[in-house]
Scaffold this motif. Structure first.
Motif, PDB file in Angstrom:
ATOM      1  N   ASP A 105      42.171  36.564  33.720  1.00 47.29           N
ATOM      2  CA  ASP A 105      42.657  36.053  34.996  1.00 47.29           C
ATOM      3  C   ASP A 105      44.119  36.441  35.209  1.00 47.29           C
ATOM      4  OD1 ASP A 105      42.840  34.660  37.332  1.00 47.29           O
ATOM      5  OD2 ASP A 105      42.180  32.737  36.508  1.00 47.29           O
ATOM      6  N   ASP A 106      44.394  37.183  36.271  1.00 46.20           N
ATOM      7  CA  ASP A 106      45.768  37.555  36.646  1.00 46.20           C
ATOM      8  C   ASP A 106      46.457  38.443  35.603  1.00 46.20           C
ATOM      9  OD1 ASP A 106      45.236  35.906  38.772  1.00 46.20           O
ATOM     10  OD2 ASP A 106      47.009  34.651  38.560  1.00 46.20           O
ATOM     11  N   CYS A 147      41.477  36.175  42.902  1.00 48.63           N
ATOM     12  CA  CYS A 147      40.451  35.679  41.974  1.00 48.63           C
ATOM     13  C   CYS A 147      39.044  35.607  42.552  1.00 48.63           C
ATOM     14  CB  CYS A 147      40.816  34.273  41.506  1.00 48.63           C
ATOM     15  SG  CYS A 147      42.490  34.056  40.936  1.00 48.63           S
ATOM     16  N   LYS A 199      35.918  30.091  33.605  1.00 50.21           N
ATOM     17  CA  LYS A 199      36.323  29.875  34.993  1.00 50.21           C
ATOM     18  C   LYS A 199      35.226  30.309  35.977  1.00 50.21           C
ATOM     19  CE  LYS A 199      39.660  31.460  38.429  1.00 50.21           C
ATOM     20  NZ  LYS A 199      40.882  32.217  38.702  1.00 50.21           N
ATOM     21  N   HIS A 316      46.060  32.868  33.744  1.00 45.31           N
ATOM     22  CA  HIS A 316      46.488  32.318  35.034  1.00 45.31           C
ATOM     23  C   HIS A 316      47.506  31.204  34.793  1.00 45.31           C
ATOM     24  CE1 HIS A 316      46.343  30.493  38.986  1.00 45.31           C
ATOM     25  NE2 HIS A 316      45.544  31.465  39.418  1.00 45.31           N
ATOM     26  N   ASP A 369      40.635  40.016  36.936  1.00 47.91           N
ATOM     27  CA  ASP A 369      40.139  39.775  38.299  1.00 47.91           C
ATOM     28  C   ASP A 369      41.110  40.201  39.397  1.00 47.91           C
ATOM     29  OD1 ASP A 369      42.003  37.752  37.911  1.00 47.91           O
ATOM     30  OD2 ASP A 369      40.763  36.199  38.823  1.00 47.91           O
ATOM     31  N   ASN A 370      42.352  40.516  39.015  1.00 48.83           N
ATOM     32  CA  ASN A 370      43.343  41.020  39.986  1.00 48.83           C
ATOM     33  C   ASN A 370      44.604  41.379  39.215  1.00 48.83           C
ATOM     34  OD1 ASN A 370      43.151  37.693  40.697  1.00 48.83           O
ATOM     35  ND2 ASN A 370      45.127  38.432  39.941  1.00 48.83           N
ATOM     36  N   LYS A 388      49.295  40.692  42.748  1.00 47.95           N
ATOM     37  CA  LYS A 388      48.160  39.908  43.229  1.00 47.95           C
ATOM     38  C   LYS A 388      48.388  39.484  44.678  1.00 47.95           C
ATOM     39  CE  LYS A 388      45.842  35.485  42.317  1.00 47.95           C
ATOM     40  NZ  LYS A 388      45.831  34.294  41.435  1.00 47.95           N
TER      41      LYS A 388
HETATM   42 CA    CA Z   1      43.028  35.821  39.206  1.00 48.11          CA
END
Ligand code: CA
Length: 567
Positions: A105-106, A147, A199, A316, A369-370, A388
């Protein structure tokens, strides 16, 4: 290059012209080179034959394989090779391959070691690096700008414009996948056991719950890390944490505050396991890792293949490392500690696969995811422009590799891969290649993904994707073919705020173009020099491709499930 007599000659001539400082020196140099230079240009006629390169398709047209699917660059030889590999393995193992998607995540393109981060940025990632070095590193893999849109893109094989999650749902806002056709549903139909861990963040309403969109079992939280803790933290949000009334309001907000367990035996709801707070959050990734390990070990004896979606909490914001990981990264930031922990967890899952004899039959897909979230430090890193929230490369180019012991030849490729392609590729690996994916979705469902099985599995596999569609919020914002990218709509990071940490969500979104805004991502990965006018011949082809996708959007119109401006 110097070994090539033709090229050597040209370079030699160029050197003579550029280095000679006086007429006398010029004459001497030219004479020494056996040529006379009078007037003219060093870019005159050439006998150089030039080169074409793999994964460059500007001059080619893809093939339409179904009315509701993106066209494909077909490579029949590599397709044959990939199918043969799969058939041989299935014969040996006796079932279809397992699929593990490990999504962070991130995490930015330059956070893991395999793409230039790791030790160099104070968070070594030995497990990621080892697998990447023994697998296929995809240097041009793309997420959406944030996300939920990315996670929904993976699950539906659609760009956000088609699946309608244009941004993440926050704090109990309605909307989510809500009955969408997903690849885990297709895998269930193809005989897979489907497990999700970690998540979710694709909606909390009943129609969006994991067990109602393709998961036999799901263990994790339904939203995003910060939602469970940021209002509890008196350092980040004293305005809430130190106000009894506001704190009580947040406690009652209509989103599930717990780590939950969802099962297909209960379609109505997920069961609360424990509340996520400033204490339990520190152990969440470890808890989830344990759940995935247990699942992997359980599946060892099964005659069915499995699909495991492991979506980490890290990295994240806000990261709260437990006592084992606090300060374990040389950077000692909570973000980097999260990277180190996630790396350990990936290593644990691979070890579980190895110890149970399942590694040979499991394809492992690692991604994020980004790009980095640049508004809340400490955060991830990218060598590209933007963060992001934007569709500059930094926002959407994500660190990605695919590892499959004995099946994928170790290499790196800049062939374009969109995370939407996971939809088609997973279905393909499970036995329904190419156009067969369409049988698992309604006719009104446009599949933006492309089956990339042969790209991944053939020893010299090339991408089956000619172009990459960029979206941002509700916009079709840009397009890439080969090394060329054109931006129609951009996010200007510092257009509104000059001070503080600015990033994707605090910038201004503007219609970019004065006509031809185009970048060459090889010569200018920072996307700060437009070469559109210099490269009008390419820009015209790019424009035609953009028009093609605009026609797709007319035929399969954009939808909004979670949008902007109150919609
Ligand atoms: Ca994300």
């Amino acid at each position: 290059m110097s070994l090539n007599p033709v090229r050597g000659g040209l370079w030699g001539k160029a050197l003579v012209v550029s280095l000679c400082m006086t007429a006398a020196l010029c004459l001497a140099a030219a004479s020494a080179h056996g040529e006379e230079i009078t007037r003219g240009s060093v870019t005159g006629q050439t006998t150089a034959k030039g080169y074409d390169h793999p994964n460059q398709y500007m001059h080619l047209r893809p093939q339409q394989i179904a009315p509701n699917m993106e066209p494909v660059m077909q490579h029949l030889d590599q397709e044959k090779q990939a199918r043969q590999k799969l058939a041989d393995l299935e014969k040996r193992i006796g079932k279809k391959p397992n699929i593990l998607i490990f999504i962070m995540d991130d995490v930015g393109w330059m956070d893991p070691g395999f793409s230039g981060g790791g030790e160099a940025v104070g968070n070594p990632t030995p497990n990621m690096d080892r697998l990447a070095q023994n697998g296929l590193v995809l240097t041009s893999a793309y997420s959406t700008p944030s996300c939920s849109p990315t996670r929904a893109t993976i699950h539906t094989g659609q760009t956000p414009l088609h699946h309608g999650l244009l941004r993440p749902p926050m704090y109990g806002e309605p909307g989510g996948l809500d009955g969408a056709a997903t690849f885990p549903q297709a895998l269930q139909k193809l005989g897979y056991v489907t497990q999700g861990v970690g998540k979710w963040h694709m909606g909390e309403n009943q129609g969006s719950l994991p067990q109602n969109v393709g998961y036999d079992d799901y263990y994790g939280f339904l939203s995003v890390s910060d939602m469970y803790t940021e209002w509890r933290d008196q350092y980040f949000n004293p305005e809430i944490a130190l106000s009894p009334s506001r704190f009580a309001l947040m406690k009652k907000m209509p989103f599930n505050h717990n780590n939950v367990h969802c099962s297909k035996s209960d379609k109505k709801q997920c069961r609360d396991v424990y509340e996520i707070n400033l204490t339990t959050i520190t152990n969440l990734d470890q808890d989830w890792a344990g759940y995935s390990e247990k699942f992997i070990r359980k599946m060892a004896g099964s005659d069915k293949p499995f699909y495991l979606y492991h979506a980490t909490r890290a990295c994240h914001f806000d990261n709260y490392p437990n006592s084992t990981y606090a300060g374990k990264s040389p950077a000692r930031t909570v973000y980097s500690d999260g990277m180190v922990e996630a790396d350990d967890i990936l290593g644990r899952l691979v070890k579980a696969l190895e110890e149970t004899g399942q590694l040979d039959n499991t394809i492992i897909f690692f991604t994020s995811d980004n790009g980095p979230e640049c508004e809340v430090p400490p955060h991830g890193r990218t060598p590209f422009r933007g963060c992001k929230g934007s569709s500059w490369e930094g926002g959407v180019r994500v660190p990605t590799f695919v590892y499959w012991k004995g099946m994928i030849k170790p290499r790196r490729s800049d062939g374009i891969f969109d995370l939407a392609d996971l939809f088609n590729t997973a279905i393909s690996l499970a036995g329904a290649p190419g156009a067969q994916a369409a049988q698992f979705v309604p006719k009104t469902h446009y599949i933006d993904g492309i089956d990339q099985t042969s790209f991944l599995l053939a020893d010299q596999g090339e991408s089956n994707r000619r172009s990459r569609i960029y979206t941002m919020n509700q916009f079709f914002s840009g397009l890439r073919i080969d090394e060329f990218k054109t931006n129609f709509i951009v996010q200007l990071q510092k257009a509104i705020y000059q001070k503080g940490y600015t990033g994707g969500f605090s910038g201004a979104i503007v219609t970019a173009t004065g006509g031809v805004t185009m970048n060459n991502l090889y010569t200018d990965p920072q996307e700060d020099v437009s070469i559109g006018i210099r490269h009008i011949p390419m820009a015209v082809i790019m424009g035609a491709e953009a028009d093609r996708y605009r026609q797709v959007l007319k035929k399969y119109p954009p939808v909004t499930k979670i949008g902007f401006d109150g919609k």
